[in-house]
Design a protein around this motif. Structure first.
Motif, PDB file in Angstrom:
ATOM      1  N   ARG B 367       0.830  -1.208   0.000  1.00 20.35           N
ATOM      2  CA  ARG B 367       0.000   0.000   0.000  1.00 20.35           C
ATOM      3  C   ARG B 367       0.864   1.258   0.000  1.00 20.35           C
ATOM      4  NH1 ARG B 367      -2.449   3.127   4.241  1.00 20.35           N
ATOM      5  NH2 ARG B 367      -1.437   1.795   5.766  1.00 20.35           N
ATOM      6  N   PHE B 374      -2.300   0.990  -5.562  1.00 16.66           N
ATOM      7  CA  PHE B 374      -3.167   0.522  -4.484  1.00 16.66           C
ATOM      8  C   PHE B 374      -4.542   1.163  -4.562  1.00 16.66           C
ATOM      9  CE2 PHE B 374      -4.858   1.330  -0.182  1.00 16.66           C
ATOM     10  CZ  PHE B 374      -5.209   0.034   0.130  1.00 16.66           C
ATOM     11  N   PHE B 377      -6.517   0.099  -7.467  1.00 21.08           N
ATOM     12  CA  PHE B 377      -6.896  -1.304  -7.272  1.00 21.08           C
ATOM     13  C   PHE B 377      -8.086  -1.403  -6.316  1.00 21.08           C
ATOM     14  CE2 PHE B 377      -6.388  -5.803  -6.385  1.00 21.08           C
ATOM     15  CZ  PHE B 377      -5.866  -6.290  -7.572  1.00 21.08           C
ATOM     16  N   VAL B 378      -8.067  -0.572  -5.290  1.00 18.96           N
ATOM     17  CA  VAL B 378      -9.198  -0.563  -4.354  1.00 18.96           C
ATOM     18  C   VAL B 378     -10.471  -0.163  -5.084  1.00 18.96           C
ATOM     19  CG1 VAL B 378     -10.189   0.648  -2.392  1.00 18.96           C
ATOM     20  CG2 VAL B 378      -7.838  -0.160  -2.292  1.00 18.96           C
ATOM     21  N   THR B 381     -11.604  -3.065  -7.029  1.00 17.26           N
ATOM     22  CA  THR B 381     -12.119  -4.120  -6.162  1.00 17.26           C
ATOM     23  C   THR B 381     -13.509  -3.787  -5.663  1.00 17.26           C
ATOM     24  OG1 THR B 381      -9.864  -4.530  -5.452  1.00 17.26           O
ATOM     25  CG2 THR B 381     -11.607  -5.450  -4.104  1.00 17.26           C
ATOM     26  N   LEU B 429      -6.637  -8.339  -1.623  1.00 16.28           N
ATOM     27  CA  LEU B 429      -6.247  -6.973  -1.276  1.00 16.28           C
ATOM     28  C   LEU B 429      -5.501  -6.950   0.063  1.00 16.28           C
ATOM     29  CD1 LEU B 429      -6.834  -4.301  -2.728  1.00 16.28           C
ATOM     30  CD2 LEU B 429      -8.647  -3.914  -1.080  1.00 16.28           C
TER      31      LEU B 429
END
Lengths: 101, 621
Positions: B367, B374, B377-378, B381, B429
């Protein structure tokens, strides 16, 4: 007994068969050649006979042509046979087999 | 110049790039990349211009040229313009552009970079061909072309046996499905007399019974094709293996192209599918979604987790088609394209930072090291998990609403999958990005260059706003299905909860449940606690329920057996009897006839005379 067309034709056929037999049987090229001429003349005889019995001169005219051509052919043919003889020292048909692979 | 010329240019630009790279610029890396990227970005811009010129529903629906005609059979090479194809055109060129740009950063070091870009361009070309196809023949040709280009890209690192095998596996599995597809096409053609989509739809509308008893069979056979391309059970095995390709290729295959092609094709021909076929399609979709979500829980390879999540989401889409809902299916396909491309490119960024380590248990603590990766990607997700207000929530909810309307069993399957999705995604994650570094490489990870980060940012934005830009309404123009136009932003935001509260709330609750469970288990875990708790089940999940082994044990011997029979037939019947037989007979006769050639002139003369005598006899008899 009158002599009809058949008689001429029979003679012609006999000559022709003699010629064929000669071509097949004889070994000497010269004799084969003579037999060929015999066949030619058998045909000539038949032509002349037909011409005579049909009252049509075409056949006789045709025979003149055949005789002329045959004369030329003899000249060429004899020359060839002489050439073969010079090359192979033989005028026998069974000696000339280069046609076979 | 009429605007209809533009899509033709869009279609052929990537092909031109691929050909130029292959023939001329193999030695020049930068020029090759520029050509390929330039072609696809130009294609995207031209698509936008075309859309601006003609609107979503153009007056001219088809632009075609006669291609081949055999007797009554006439095939045009044509492009079709309707909301479905235009939206897909924008989606494919858009996502492909982003991935092309990203590839330049990702593949910079690879020595066969020009070959890579040529393959990528060819792939884009094939997918555009499917999207724009106006008839089945053309669709099938480009369909196969997608298969071929995916083979070259998945097996791009062909020195690695695993990659070469994966390429073959993908190609052969797809061929299996395509076999059924082709038979389905022939069925449709023989009973409806055309392969043009517009004509087909017209014919079928005029006489709904035209397909008669074959309707279900035709529908299912066509679905076979989609089953292969969209990796539905039982042909799902190729997709996870396709992870052997370069990561941007995975992104392309999993987002806007290839796997989307199957769902797209089903939507394109949804008028052909009758209720029975749809029922089967829906259950296969639902089963695939569930199966692959369960498998995804116990995978350790970052790309394989994403691959199984793709399978699972594709299951959702196919299920939606089966539930009479092409609109939700296409809606989810579009949003999924955004966030799945984002997740794969994010994973690619991680993999580069980790020096090509893909095991999530060797990452951790990324992270702080990779902040942009990150956070994007969050975003991806959260969109994938279906949490509002991210795009995935709205598209997934439209599918669940469709299921609630038509089939309660599948609604339950959908909700369970909705709970499993956040579980495996947050497992990924938490393990990869949070906690402390679990290896040296993770400790020294460095953020990727900007050329790779901007694609992430763009896709993250789209993943967040995808639910509010009218994608669903757009597809609803294509299919006869009522979708409420939302007046304001707020109404759009809470729309699902108002229109169909049951699926919306159950989906959301399931997602939260999965999220919390994953957090509780994995937030601080140094190794996976599940194998200890689940025992044998976990081992089965890890080994993908032994499908590969099952196929290895059953289908492969069967295939080998059939191949052996075919080989025997070819060797002994065709090559032996037919070919050698003919040749042998002729040779024997030839040998016999050779004996007749003596070379003796008098023999010939004798035979000649006999022949003449025979002929004379026959003639004069």
């Amino acid at each position: 007994m009158t002599i009809g067309l058949e008689h001429y034709l029979v003679v012609s056929a006999m000559l022709f068969v003699l010629g064929v037999a000669g071509v097949i049987v004889r070994r000497n090229l010269l004799v084969i050649y003579m037999s060929l001429e015999l066949m030619l003349n058998a045909a000539n005889l038949a032509l002349v006979a037909f011409s005579r019995f049909n009252n049509n001169l075409d056949g006789q005219v045709f025979v003149f042509f055949v005789i002329t051509v045959a004369a030329a052919e003899v000249a060429v043919g004899l020359a060839l046979i002489v050439a073969v003889y010079r090359r192979r020292h033989s005028v026998h048909a069974e000696d000339l087999r280069t046609l076979k692979l | 110049m009429t605007p209809e010329v533009l899509p033709w240019i869009v279609l052929f630009l990537p092909l031109v790039a691929a050909v130029l790279i292959t023939l001329f610029t193999q030695r020049n890396r930068e020029l090759s990349a520029t050509l390929s990227i330039g072609a696809v970005v130009t294609a995207f811009i031209l698509s936008v211009i075309f859309r601006a010129l003609v609107g979503w529903e153009p007056a001219v629906r088809e632009s075609s040229a006669a291609w081949l005609s055999v007797g009554d059979f006439q095939v045009d090479f044509g492009l079709r313009f309707d909301p479905l194809s235009l939206a897909m055109l924008l989606l494919v060129t858009g996502v492909a552009s982003v991935i092309h740009i990203y590839s330049w950063g990702y593949m910079k070091e690879d020595r066969s970079l020009p070959r890579y870009f040529a393959g990528l361009s060819l792939f884009t070309f094939s997918m555009l061909g499917i999207v724009l196809a106006s008839n089945f023949v053309q669709l099938f040709i480009f369909w196969e072309l997608v298969g071929v280009s995916s083979y070259t890209l998945i097996g791009f690192w062909y020195e690695r046996p695993a990659a070469a095998d994966a390429g073959k596996k993908a190609f052969i599995t797809n061929r299996l499905g395509d076999f059924g597809f082709l038979i389905g096409l022939l069925l449709v053609w023989t009973s409806l007399g055309s392969l043009n989509f517009t004509v087909l739809q017209g014919n079928l509308a005029a006489d709904p019974q035209a397909l008669g008893t074959l309707a279900t069979a035709a529908g299912l056979l066509i679905f076979c094709g989609a089953m292969g391309k969209s990796a539905q059970f039982p042909l799902h095995v190729w997709l996870p293996d396709a992870m052997e390709g370069p990561t941007p290729v995975s992104a392309l295959i999993h987002a806007a192209t290839m796997v989307a092609a199957g769902v797209f094709m089903l939507c394109r021909v949804s008028f052909l599918l009758n209720a029975n076929a749809l029922e089967v399609i829906a259950w296969i979709g639902g089963f695939t979604a569930l199966l692959s979500a369960v498998i995804g829980i116990q995978q350790d390879d970052i790309k394989r987790i994403l691959a199984y999540s793709t399978l699972s989401q594709l299951g959702y889409m196919v299920m939606a088609v089966g539930l009479h809902g092409p609109t939700p299916a296409m809606y989810h396909l579009t949003t999924h394209a955004f966030f799945k491309a984002l997740l794969f490119l994010g994973a690619g960024s991680v993999i580069v930072a980790m020096h090509h380590e893909q095991d999530i248990w060797k990452m951790g603590g990324l992270r702080k090291k990779l902040p942009v990766t990150f956070w994007t990607f969050v975003a991806g997700t959260l969109a994938l998990c279906g949490l509002p207000p991210f795009s995935g929530f709205y598209s997934k909810d439209s599918i669940l609403a469709q299921a609630a309307e038509h089939n309660l069993g599948l609604l339950i399957v959908g909700v369970v999958v909705a709970a499993l999705t956040p579980f495996y995604m947050f497992r990924l994650l938490c393990v990869a990005f949070l906690g402390s570094p679990k290896s040296d490489a993770a400790g020294h990870a460095k953020e990727s260059p900007q050329g790779m980060l901007w694609p992430l940012r763009i896709l993250a934005t789209l993943s967040i706003i995808g639910g509010f830009i009218g994608i669903e309404q757009l597809y609803a123009r294509q299919f006869p299905q009522h979708v409420e136009p939302e007046a304001t932003f707020l109404q759009t935001l809470i729309g699902p909860f108002v229109h169909a509260p049951v699926p919306a709330f159950s989906g959301l609750a399931a997602a939260l449940l999965g999220l919390v469970a994953a957090w509780a288990l994995y937030a601080k875990a140094a190794e996976d606690p599940l194998p200890a708790r689940l025992g044998a089940l976990s081992r089965w999940m890890r080994n993908r329920f032994y499908f590969d082994e099952l196929y290895e044990a059953t289908l492969i011997p069967l295939h080998d057996f059939l191949a052996a029979i075919a080989g025997w037939f070819d060797r002994w019947i065709i090559a032996g009897l037919a070919v050698r037989g003919t040749h042998g007979t002729i040779e024997l006769v030839g040998r016999a006839l050779r004996l007749l050639q003596t070379g003796n002139v008098q023999t010939y003369a004798f035979l000649f005379a006999m022949g003449v005598a025979l002929v004379l006899y026959l003639v004069l008899k």
